[in-house]
Design a protein around this motif. Sequence first.
Motif, mmCIF file in Angstrom:
data_model
loop_
_atom_site.group_PDB
_atom_site.id
_atom_site.type_symbol
_atom_site.label_atom_id
_atom_site.label_comp_id
_atom_site.label_asym_id
_atom_site.label_seq_id
_atom_site.Cartn_x
_atom_site.Cartn_y
_atom_site.Cartn_z
ATOM 1 N N PRO A 54 0.770 -1.172 -0.011
ATOM 2 C CA PRO A 54 -0.066 -0.150 0.022
ATOM 3 C C PRO A 54 0.802 1.159 0.121
ATOM 4 O O PRO A 54 0.372 2.525 -0.430
ATOM 5 N N SER A 55 2.326 1.296 0.436
ATOM 6 C CA SER A 55 2.727 2.428 0.438
ATOM 7 C C SER A 55 4.054 2.674 -0.280
ATOM 8 O O SER A 55 4.691 1.490 -0.489
ATOM 9 N N PRO A 56 4.423 3.813 -0.685
ATOM 10 C CA PRO A 56 5.931 3.731 -1.461
ATOM 11 C C PRO A 56 6.992 3.165 -0.583
ATOM 12 O O PRO A 56 7.710 2.406 -1.163
ATOM 13 N N ALA A 57 7.021 3.321 0.655
ATOM 14 C CA ALA A 57 8.040 2.576 1.443
ATOM 15 C C ALA A 57 8.125 0.918 1.239
ATOM 16 O O ALA A 57 9.051 0.392 1.022
ATOM 17 N N GLU A 58 6.733 0.356 1.182
ATOM 18 C CA GLU A 58 6.513 -1.059 1.349
ATOM 19 C C GLU A 58 7.016 -1.426 -0.278
ATOM 20 O O GLU A 58 7.094 -2.476 -0.582
ATOM 21 N N ARG A 59 6.870 -0.574 -1.280
ATOM 22 C CA ARG A 59 6.952 -0.787 -2.662
ATOM 23 C C ARG A 59 8.379 -0.652 -3.114
ATOM 24 O O ARG A 59 9.115 -1.194 -4.141
ATOM 25 N N ALA A 60 9.072 0.108 -2.347
ATOM 26 C CA ALA A 60 10.592 0.758 -2.838
ATOM 27 C C ALA A 60 11.458 -0.496 -3.183
ATOM 28 O O ALA A 60 12.405 -0.576 -4.025
ATOM 29 N N ALA A 61 11.384 -1.499 -2.216
ATOM 30 C CA ALA A 61 12.543 -2.766 -2.507
ATOM 31 C C ALA A 61 12.192 -3.442 -3.643
ATOM 32 O O ALA A 61 13.242 -3.914 -4.419
ATOM 33 N N GLY A 92 -11.797 -18.825 6.772
ATOM 34 C CA GLY A 92 -10.322 -19.319 7.106
ATOM 35 C C GLY A 92 -9.376 -18.298 7.127
ATOM 36 O O GLY A 92 -9.553 -17.091 7.195
ATOM 37 N N ARG A 93 -8.021 -18.466 6.736
ATOM 38 C CA ARG A 93 -7.201 -17.676 6.794
ATOM 39 C C ARG A 93 -7.225 -16.497 5.771
ATOM 40 O O ARG A 93 -6.432 -15.466 5.678
ATOM 41 N N ALA A 94 -8.021 -16.972 4.486
ATOM 42 C CA ALA A 94 -8.127 -15.846 3.494
ATOM 43 C C ALA A 94 -8.845 -14.564 4.040
ATOM 44 O O ALA A 94 -8.729 -13.520 3.554
ATOM 45 N N ARG A 95 -9.638 -14.789 5.273
ATOM 46 C CA ARG A 95 -10.503 -13.564 5.637
ATOM 47 C C ARG A 95 -9.252 -12.578 6.661
ATOM 48 O O ARG A 95 -8.772 -13.218 7.389
ATOM 49 N N VAL A 96 -9.403 -11.426 6.210
ATOM 50 C CA VAL A 96 -8.303 -10.548 6.885
ATOM 51 C C VAL A 96 -9.350 -9.938 8.155
ATOM 52 O O VAL A 96 -10.473 -9.469 7.765
ATOM 53 N N PRO A 97 -8.974 -9.822 9.347
ATOM 54 C CA PRO A 97 -9.505 -9.145 10.261
ATOM 55 C C PRO A 97 -9.814 -7.712 9.798
ATOM 56 O O PRO A 97 -8.938 -6.979 9.138
ATOM 57 N N ASP A 98 -11.114 -7.149 10.041
ATOM 58 C CA ASP A 98 -11.208 -5.738 9.698
ATOM 59 C C ASP A 98 -10.295 -4.748 9.988
ATOM 60 O O ASP A 98 -9.820 -3.717 9.465
ATOM 61 N N VAL A 99 -9.619 -4.895 11.401
ATOM 62 C CA VAL A 99 -8.672 -4.012 11.537
ATOM 63 C C VAL A 99 -7.165 -4.074 10.658
ATOM 64 O O VAL A 99 -6.828 -3.060 10.353
ATOM 65 N N GLY A 100 -7.041 -5.420 10.110
ATOM 66 C CA GLY A 100 -5.985 -5.067 9.224
ATOM 67 C C GLY A 100 -6.379 -4.592 7.732
ATOM 68 O O GLY A 100 -5.396 -3.942 7.304
ATOM 69 N N LEU A 101 -7.601 -4.823 7.590
ATOM 70 C CA LEU A 101 -8.318 -4.067 6.357
ATOM 71 C C LEU A 101 -7.978 -2.321 6.467
ATOM 72 O O LEU A 101 -7.602 -1.571 5.582
ATOM 73 N N PHE A 102 -8.569 -2.036 7.716
ATOM 74 C CA PHE A 102 -8.451 -0.412 7.851
ATOM 75 C C PHE A 102 -7.173 -0.087 8.022
ATOM 76 O O PHE A 102 -6.992 1.036 7.559
ATOM 77 N N SER A 103 -6.533 -0.778 8.381
ATOM 78 C CA SER A 103 -4.840 -0.373 8.608
ATOM 79 C C SER A 103 -4.125 -0.016 7.188
ATOM 80 O O SER A 103 -3.482 0.722 7.038
ATOM 81 N N ALA A 117 -5.926 0.310 4.534
ATOM 82 C CA ALA A 117 -6.658 1.391 3.918
ATOM 83 C C ALA A 117 -5.958 2.761 4.368
ATOM 84 O O ALA A 117 -5.718 3.658 3.781
ATOM 85 N N ALA A 118 -5.399 2.979 5.728
ATOM 86 C CA ALA A 118 -4.866 4.270 6.206
ATOM 87 C C ALA A 118 -3.417 4.391 5.549
ATOM 88 O O ALA A 118 -2.910 5.664 5.755
ATOM 89 N N ARG A 119 -2.818 3.296 5.211
ATOM 90 C CA ARG A 119 -1.371 3.582 4.405
ATOM 91 C C ARG A 119 -1.426 3.490 3.008
ATOM 92 O O ARG A 119 -0.607 3.679 2.495
#
Length: 133
Positions: A60-67, A100-111, A113-115
């Motif tokens: 989601p962020s330039p820092a996470e894509r930079a590598a 199962g594991r494919a479902r991301v907790p809402d807090v992860g999705l919102f986190s 989205a914030a980045r």
Amino acid sequence: MVGLQGAGKTTWVAEHLAGTHVVVSKDHWPNARHREARQRRVVAGLLAEGASVVVDNTDPSPAERAALVELAVAAGVPARAVFLDVPLETCRRRNEARSGRARVPDVGLFSTAARLVPPSTAEGFADVRVVRG
């Protein structure tokens, strides 16, 4: 690939790139330690072999894509971004349908989205394709 969980990145990759690219995703190693470092090693190795690679993660962020951009530059290949621009509420509904594991907790999705910052050529991408959903 850039987009929220539930945006449709994996489906888009399957429909548009899986036949021509090696798909790399941290989801392929759900229990691995140091998944980020492992992803970099795998992508670097594939690029060194001359493979076309698509990374199917949220990034989601330039820092996470930079590598990833740096790996492409080091390999002498253009880095391209595909941004799935899908409303948060649509992603949330799709995510709720997962199990199962494919479902991301809402807090992860919102986190995520914030980045989320749409990718741009200023980050080093040769081009950016926006897919609205």
